[in-house]
Design an enzyme around this catalytic site. Structure first.
Site, PDB file in Angstrom:
ATOM      1  N   GLY A   1       0.809  -1.213   0.000  1.00 64.10           N
ATOM      2  CA  GLY A   1       0.000   0.000   0.000  1.00 64.10           C
ATOM      3  C   GLY A   1       0.841   1.260   0.000  1.00 64.10           C
ATOM      4  CG  ASP A   2       3.485   1.720   3.133  1.00 62.51           C
ATOM      5  OD1 ASP A   2       2.436   2.231   3.552  1.00 62.51           O
ATOM      6  OD2 ASP A   2       4.125   0.869   3.771  1.00 62.51           O
TER       7      ASP A   2
END
Length: 304
Positions: free
Chosen positions: A248-249
């Protein structure tokens, strides 16, 4: 300048154990040590994608020194505040399944808090601040609200990737980018998000509340982008999931990196999805060549 803020960094200690048995002596076949924390992940990936950032937050002790050295080895700039306490270690055990044991974070005094806020007050309309991760228990629960208020006064863009109460408190404040997953988006509105159409519908509600760009990640089902000009769905490429930490980062990193390089919003979304997928298929965070290899597999379709 793009700044990332990680309030509770870590060393992520990854252990691969074949056939783990609880209560018995187990030997790891492979181990890895990485600087951990969502904001730190964003800085590392953006550096690999050719964009300079500066990592902010709290570090301390011999474990904090390791994090700094690891970032410097990747030419990632940082200006961490020394807590005089050891930075936590998080253990990720990968065997038949994936288990995690996260260490406790440091106590952040009011003086340390104010030092970070002073750093943020120095930012201006040319800067972007990425707030990534949860708010530690030793900080006020509305700490991110305070930070966003400062940024609003200085016209600094804010990107938020958090969850729970911290996410809920940010709704209604001016944000450049918000990246909830479909579970987090559903919790905000007390609904179940189980389709790209629902992700788009409730993503639009976030735009109505002051968010400029919304990316809703849906795991293996793809992702949805909601902006003022378009609403798009992106598939995810096929591959073997090796690493759920940092995917997600990496979506945030890819999106911001592409915008920094002058790409239009839709292409930035595609690049973000490719970056998240590339990390999911690696033991560590993605490299630029991994992202470029997956880009042709990412197809965008319009959601009406």
């Amino acid at each position: 300048m793009i700044y990332t803020c990680t309030l509770n960094p870590s060393i992520d200690y990854i252990m691969h154990v074949d056939g783990f048995e609880a209560g018995e002596l187990n030997r790891a076949e492979r181990t890895f040590y990485y600087p951990g924390g969502k904001g730190i992940n964003v800085s590392r990936v953006m550096g690999r994608l050719g964009v300079e950032t500066k990592a902010l937050g709290f570090l301390g002790g011999f474990t904090g020194a390791f994090v700094k050295e690891a970032l410097e080895a990747e030419n990632v700039s940082h200006d961490f505040i020394d807590t005089k306490q050891n930075t936590r270690v998080n253990v990720k055990l990968k065997s038949q399944g994936e288990s995690e044991i996260n260490g406790p974070g440091p106590e952040i005094s009011e003086i340390l808090q104010e030092t970070l806020l002073t750093q943020i007050r120095s930012m201006d309309e040319n800067d972007t601040l990425v707030l990534a991760g949860s708010v530690p228990s030793s900080l006020p629960s509305d700490f991110y609200v305070t930070v966003v208020g400062i940024c609003a006064e200085n016209r600094t863009k804010v990107v938020a990737d958090t969850s729970g109460k911290a996410l809920e408190q940010l709704i209604g404040l001016p944000l450049f980018l918000l990246k909830p997953n479909h579970h987090e988006l559903g919790e905000l509105f007390d609904v179940t998000i189980d389709s790209k159409e629902l992700a788009a519908e409730y993503g639009k509600k976030l735009l109505d509340k002051g968010v400029e760009h919304v990316i809703v990640s849906m795991g293996g089902e793809g992702a949805v982008y909601v902006g003022k000009e378009s609403v798009r769905y992106a598939n995810v490429p096929k591959g073997v999931l090796k690493n759920s930490v940092g995917a997600g980062d990496s979506v945030v990193s890819g999106f911001l990196s592409a915008l920094h390089h002058g790409k239009p919003e839709e292409e930035a979304f595609r690049y973000g999805v490719a970056s998240g997928s590339a990390t999911a298929f690696q033991d560590d965070l993605c490299q630029q060549e991994d992202v470029e290899k997956l880009l042709p597999e990412i197809k965008l379709t319009t959601i009406k």
